[in-house]
Design a protein around this motif. Structure first.
Motif, PDB file in Angstrom:
ATOM      1  N   MET A 218      16.006 -16.126 -17.691  1.00  0.00           N
ATOM      2  CA  MET A 218      14.557 -16.083 -17.862  1.00  0.00           C
ATOM      3  C   MET A 218      14.222 -15.803 -19.326  1.00  0.00           C
ATOM      4  SD  MET A 218      11.797 -13.798 -15.725  1.00  0.00           S
ATOM      5  CE  MET A 218      12.273 -14.573 -14.181  1.00  0.00           C
ATOM      6  N   ALA A 219      13.210 -16.527 -19.863  1.00  0.00           N
ATOM      7  CA  ALA A 219      12.834 -16.389 -21.271  1.00  0.00           C
ATOM      8  C   ALA A 219      12.295 -14.995 -21.560  1.00  0.00           C
ATOM      9  CB  ALA A 219      11.781 -17.442 -21.616  1.00  0.00           C
ATOM     10  N   LEU A 220      12.636 -14.504 -22.741  1.00  0.00           N
ATOM     11  CA  LEU A 220      12.154 -13.190 -23.167  1.00  0.00           C
ATOM     12  C   LEU A 220      10.984 -13.360 -24.134  1.00  0.00           C
ATOM     13  CD1 LEU A 220      15.543 -11.355 -23.852  1.00  0.00           C
ATOM     14  CD2 LEU A 220      14.182 -11.337 -21.756  1.00  0.00           C
ATOM     15  N   ILE A 221      10.059 -12.399 -24.102  1.00  0.00           N
ATOM     16  CA  ILE A 221       8.921 -12.408 -25.022  1.00  0.00           C
ATOM     17  C   ILE A 221       8.898 -11.099 -25.802  1.00  0.00           C
ATOM     18  CG2 ILE A 221       7.518 -13.887 -23.533  1.00  0.00           C
ATOM     19  CD1 ILE A 221       5.958 -11.128 -22.923  1.00  0.00           C
ATOM     20  N   LYS A 222       8.202 -11.106 -26.942  1.00  0.00           N
ATOM     21  CA  LYS A 222       7.970  -9.854 -27.651  1.00  0.00           C
ATOM     22  C   LYS A 222       7.150  -8.949 -26.758  1.00  0.00           C
ATOM     23  CE  LYS A 222       7.961 -11.156 -32.545  1.00  0.00           C
ATOM     24  NZ  LYS A 222       7.134 -11.216 -33.761  1.00  0.00           N
ATOM     25  N   LYS A 223       7.586  -7.706 -26.606  1.00  0.00           N
ATOM     26  CA  LYS A 223       6.849  -6.820 -25.721  1.00  0.00           C
ATOM     27  C   LYS A 223       5.897  -5.925 -26.515  1.00  0.00           C
ATOM     28  CE  LYS A 223       8.527  -3.209 -23.815  1.00  0.00           C
ATOM     29  NZ  LYS A 223       9.298  -2.183 -23.081  1.00  0.00           N
TER      30      LYS A 223
ATOM     31  N   GLU B  48       7.781 -12.581 -16.731  1.00  0.00           N
ATOM     32  CA  GLU B  48       7.561 -13.012 -15.349  1.00  0.00           C
ATOM     33  C   GLU B  48       8.571 -12.289 -14.445  1.00  0.00           C
ATOM     34  OE1 GLU B  48       5.037 -14.843 -14.405  1.00  0.00           O
ATOM     35  OE2 GLU B  48       4.336 -15.289 -16.426  1.00  0.00           O
ATOM     36  N   GLY B  49       8.638 -12.712 -13.197  1.00  0.00           N
ATOM     37  CA  GLY B  49       9.565 -12.082 -12.254  1.00  0.00           C
ATOM     38  C   GLY B  49       8.980 -10.811 -11.673  1.00  0.00           C
ATOM     39  N   LYS B  50       9.741 -10.186 -10.785  1.00  0.00           N
ATOM     40  CA  LYS B  50       9.266  -8.982 -10.089  1.00  0.00           C
ATOM     41  C   LYS B  50       9.251  -7.800 -11.057  1.00  0.00           C
ATOM     42  CE  LYS B  50      10.949 -10.302  -5.506  1.00  0.00           C
ATOM     43  NZ  LYS B  50      11.639 -11.547  -5.867  1.00  0.00           N
TER      44      LYS B  50
ATOM     45  N   ARG C  11       9.326  -4.373 -17.343  1.00  0.00           N
ATOM     46  CA  ARG C  11       9.588  -5.820 -17.352  1.00  0.00           C
ATOM     47  C   ARG C  11       8.969  -6.450 -16.110  1.00  0.00           C
ATOM     48  NH1 ARG C  11      14.105  -3.144 -16.174  1.00  0.00           N
ATOM     49  NH2 ARG C  11      14.671  -3.077 -18.377  1.00  0.00           N
ATOM     50  N   GLY C  12       8.713  -7.752 -16.186  1.00  0.00           N
ATOM     51  CA  GLY C  12       8.157  -8.476 -15.048  1.00  0.00           C
ATOM     52  C   GLY C  12       6.651  -8.286 -14.917  1.00  0.00           C
ATOM     53  N   LYS C  13       6.102  -8.835 -13.816  1.00  0.00           N
ATOM     54  CA  LYS C  13       4.663  -8.803 -13.584  1.00  0.00           C
ATOM     55  C   LYS C  13       4.370  -8.134 -12.237  1.00  0.00           C
ATOM     56  CE  LYS C  13       2.371 -12.478 -14.787  1.00  0.00           C
ATOM     57  NZ  LYS C  13       1.819 -13.855 -14.766  1.00  0.00           N
ATOM     58  N   LEU C  14       3.481  -7.162 -12.253  1.00  0.00           N
ATOM     59  CA  LEU C  14       3.068  -6.464 -11.028  1.00  0.00           C
ATOM     60  C   LEU C  14       1.760  -7.072 -10.537  1.00  0.00           C
ATOM     61  CD1 LEU C  14       3.590  -4.062  -9.066  1.00  0.00           C
ATOM     62  CD2 LEU C  14       2.106  -2.696 -10.557  1.00  0.00           C
ATOM     63  N   ARG C  15       1.739  -7.425  -9.239  1.00  0.00           N
ATOM     64  CA  ARG C  15       0.551  -8.063  -8.666  1.00  0.00           C
ATOM     65  C   ARG C  15      -0.012  -7.223  -7.517  1.00  0.00           C
ATOM     66  NH1 ARG C  15       4.296 -12.025  -9.850  1.00  0.00           N
ATOM     67  NH2 ARG C  15       3.529 -13.797 -11.079  1.00  0.00           N
TER      68      ARG C  15
ATOM     69  N   ALA D 219       7.786  11.807 -10.000  1.00  0.00           N
ATOM     70  CA  ALA D 219       7.439  11.416 -11.353  1.00  0.00           C
ATOM     71  C   ALA D 219       8.726  11.229 -12.162  1.00  0.00           C
ATOM     72  CB  ALA D 219       6.558  12.483 -11.993  1.00  0.00           C
ATOM     73  N   GLY D 220       8.788  10.165 -12.944  1.00  0.00           N
ATOM     74  CA  GLY D 220       9.978   9.873 -13.725  1.00  0.00           C
ATOM     75  C   GLY D 220      10.917   8.885 -13.057  1.00  0.00           C
ATOM     76  N   GLU D 221      10.683   8.599 -11.764  1.00  0.00           N
ATOM     77  CA  GLU D 221      11.546   7.642 -11.055  1.00  0.00           C
ATOM     78  C   GLU D 221      11.281   6.211 -11.520  1.00  0.00           C
ATOM     79  OE1 GLU D 221      12.611   9.266  -6.643  1.00  0.00           O
ATOM     80  OE2 GLU D 221      10.708   8.243  -6.864  1.00  0.00           O
ATOM     81  N   GLU D 222      12.305   5.383 -11.424  1.00  0.00           N
ATOM     82  CA  GLU D 222      12.115   3.955 -11.641  1.00  0.00           C
ATOM     83  C   GLU D 222      11.519   3.340 -10.380  1.00  0.00           C
ATOM     84  OE1 GLU D 222      15.302   1.710 -13.521  1.00  0.00           O
ATOM     85  OE2 GLU D 222      16.331   3.617 -13.917  1.00  0.00           O
ATOM     86  N   PHE D 223      10.708   2.314 -10.559  1.00  0.00           N
ATOM     87  CA  PHE D 223      10.204   1.556  -9.411  1.00  0.00           C
ATOM     88  C   PHE D 223      10.581   0.093  -9.595  1.00  0.00           C
ATOM     89  CE2 PHE D 223       6.729   0.789 -12.387  1.00  0.00           C
ATOM     90  CZ  PHE D 223       6.466  -0.563 -12.172  1.00  0.00           C
ATOM     91  N   ARG D 224      10.603  -0.645  -8.491  1.00  0.00           N
ATOM     92  CA  ARG D 224      10.805  -2.092  -8.558  1.00  0.00           C
ATOM     93  C   ARG D 224      10.062  -2.749  -7.403  1.00  0.00           C
ATOM     94  NH1 ARG D 224      15.089  -3.686  -5.037  1.00  0.00           N
ATOM     95  NH2 ARG D 224      16.120  -1.873  -4.095  1.00  0.00           N
ATOM     96  N   VAL D 225       9.731  -3.994  -7.570  1.00  0.00           N
ATOM     97  CA  VAL D 225       9.063  -4.767  -6.516  1.00  0.00           C
ATOM     98  C   VAL D 225      10.124  -5.432  -5.657  1.00  0.00           C
ATOM     99  CG1 VAL D 225       7.601  -6.773  -6.046  1.00  0.00           C
ATOM    100  CG2 VAL D 225       6.969  -5.153  -7.853  1.00  0.00           C
ATOM    101  N   ILE D 226       9.962  -5.340  -4.330  1.00  0.00           N
ATOM    102  CA  ILE D 226      10.884  -6.008  -3.411  1.00  0.00           C
ATOM    103  C   ILE D 226      10.086  -6.900  -2.468  1.00  0.00           C
ATOM    104  CG2 ILE D 226      12.558  -4.123  -3.490  1.00  0.00           C
ATOM    105  CD1 ILE D 226      11.539  -3.303  -0.703  1.00  0.00           C
ATOM    106  N   LEU D 227      10.790  -7.735  -1.718  1.00  0.00           N
ATOM    107  CA  LEU D 227      10.135  -8.556  -0.712  1.00  0.00           C
ATOM    108  C   LEU D 227       9.707  -7.672   0.462  1.00  0.00           C
ATOM    109  CD1 LEU D 227      12.614 -11.588  -0.684  1.00  0.00           C
ATOM    110  CD2 LEU D 227      10.382 -11.446  -1.833  1.00  0.00           C
ATOM    111  N   GLU D 228       8.550  -7.964   1.039  1.00  0.00           N
ATOM    112  CA  GLU D 228       8.033  -7.095   2.100  1.00  0.00           C
ATOM    113  C   GLU D 228       8.939  -7.083   3.330  1.00  0.00           C
ATOM    114  OE1 GLU D 228       3.791  -5.810   4.059  1.00  0.00           O
ATOM    115  OE2 GLU D 228       3.876  -7.446   2.626  1.00  0.00           O
TER     116      GLU D 228
END
Length: 484
Positions: free
Chosen positions: A1-6, A178-180, A204-208, A253-262
């Motif tokens: 996946m392409a990277l962009i300047k953040k 992009e991505g989760k 990283r990724g996009k939250l919807r 607080a401080g935990e990592e989160f990630r998006v998963i499939l429902e």
């Protein structure tokens, strides 16, 4: 996946009152400071700005010593840091601690030599102090940019923002657009109407809206998605700070989160059920252990506050050499269930940065229980220490205890009052301590004593009297005078 300047995520660190929030306030052209009790930031706030078409996210972390974990959390998440040092005060304990965090997480940083507008400012002296702790300024042949700033006049602010963008490009900070979405939980709240909310920042990724989030200890569907200004949004890209709801249980607080499939939800629920039990044992709990010298029920606005209060209470227990027992701690206002628990343990309520219901506060008063409320961490500490010292003094004594029923004349060092002896006896010449609402006010000495308007050497239990106390502090009706 392409990277962009953040857009760089920048944390602001430094000693209390060195101007971190004021600096950010100037950058945002808003009045952040007025929203914070006592002028200090007491929870992590994440704010997004745009400078010359470039977005920058700032994480503002508290400087008070009780908030070590919050500062560490801010350091862990950031791409860059601004170490704020007051030009009139120089290197202080939290300056050194912040530097340790930056080294531990290998984060590039800029020094903002703040309050440069003050006549007491001595930048050369502060540069010398920084060099002594291993921070060598560029102007002295080192690698650390040092920018002279003033949150009052705006001096150096543009240079500071320009340097942030330069360092972003120099360190080639990029991410997936992009991505989760993945990122970090900044802070956790319990809202009576909206449930469990969390402020978070996307790495990283996009939250919807509608995404299913999971952390190591919780999960939830994104049914609330707001930006740092409280606007409802449909999606958020990398470095964006957002408020999200609703989590099923409290994440850490401080935990990592990630998006998963429902459809992965059931599997996640099973894994987290056991973790949830352990979490509540560890942090949000009701204790069944034996009572302490001082029993507390602690309530706060969010997890970071409970962490800070834990540190304060441990320090207080060690300093006063007493056993402070936390019977219960949780988020949100005091409840009726808390009242039953407080009666059993004769517990004191500690309520931080909360608005408790009037009927609950009235019931606390009716039950002769004590509540310590404030929205500034060190004031909670002071009030509790005064209360404990007052109780300890009361235990040591008492030859006699008098309740003040009336006040009369007073001078700078002499106060004339009337009262009733409610315990034991008091005598002319007794040294006394004065308590108000069970808190220590001052010491003094009885230099005059009368009963029925006649001089007396001693007043016994249940007798009324007039007395003059030698003390510099004012005495009020309802105060307790205890003979040592």
């Amino acid at each position: 996946m392409a990277l962009i300047k953040k857009p760089p995520i920048v944390t602001i660190l430094g000693h209390v009152d060195h101007g971190k929030t004021s600096l950010l306030d100037y950058i945002r052209k808003t009045n952040v400071t007025s929203l914070e009790a006592g002028g200090i930031t007491q929870k992590i706030g994440a704010y997004e700005i745009e400078y010359k078409g470039e977005k920058i996210t700032f994480i503002d972390t508290p400087g008070h010593e009780a908030f070590t974990k919050l500062r560490e959390r801010g350091s862990k998440i950031a791409d860059l840091a601004i170490l704020v040092v007051a030009a009139d005060e120089g290197v202080k304990p939290q300056t050194k601690e912040s530097l340790e965090f930056l080294k531990a997480f290998n984060i590039p940083f800029i020094v903002a030599l703040n309050k440069i507008d003050k006549k007491e400012a001595d930048p050369e002296k502060v540069l010398g102090e920084l060099t002594e702790i291993g921070v060598i300024p560029e102007k002295w042949g080192g690698e650390i940019p040092v920018i002279y700033t003033s949150a009052k006049t705006g001096e150096g602010i543009d240079e500071l923002l320009e340097t942030i963008i330069i360092l972003r490009d120099l360190y080639d900070m990029k991410t997936e657009n992009e991505g989760k979405a993945e990122g970090y939980i900044l802070e956790v709240f319990k809202d009576p109407k909206r449930g469990i909310l969390a402020s978070l920042v996307i790495i990283r990724g996009k939250l919807r809206f509608g995404d299913f989030l999971v952390t190591a200890s919780s999960y939830g569907k994104v049914r609330i998605l707001e930006d740092d200004l409280g606007n409802k949004i449909k999606e958020a890209k990398p470095s964006k700070p957002v408020l999200v709801g609703n989590f099923e249980t409290l994440p850490l607080a401080g935990e990592e989160f990630r998006v998963i499939l429902e459809e992965e939800k059931e599997k996640v629920q099973k894994i987290l059920q056991e973790k949830e039990k352990e979490y509540f044992k560890k942090f949000i709990f009701v204790s069944s252990e034996s009572k302490g010298d001082i029993n507390l029920i602690v309530r706060a606005d969010h997890i970071g506050s409970l962490e800070a209060l834990d540190k304060v209470l441990h320090g207080l227990a060690n300093r006063l050499q007493i056993n402070i027992k936390i019977i219960k701690q949780d988020l949100g206002p005091i409840t009726s269930q808390d009242l039953d628990l407080a009666k059993d343990f004769k517990a004191i309520f500690v309520s931080f940065n909360l608005k408790n219901p009037k009927n609950i506060l009235d019931e606390i008063k009716n039950l002769n229980l004590i509540v310590i409320e404030d929205n500034v961490i060190y004031k909670i500490e002071e009030k509790l220490e005064n209360l404990i010292r007052g109780k300890e003094e009361e235990k040591k004594l008492p030859k006699g205890k008098l309740e003040v029923l009336a006040t009369f004349s007073k001078t700078k060092n002499k106060k004339t009052v009337g009262g009733r002896v409610v315990l034991g006896r008091i005598r002319l010449g007794d040294k006394v301590i004065i308590l108000r609402n069970e808190e220590f006010i001052s010491r003094g000495k009885i230099i005059s004593l009368e009963k029925n308007k006649l001089p007396s050497e001693e007043i016994k239990e249940n007798e009324l009297c007039g007395l003059i106390v030698e003390t510099s502090k004012d005495i009020e009706i309802g105060d307790i005078i205890i003979a040592e």
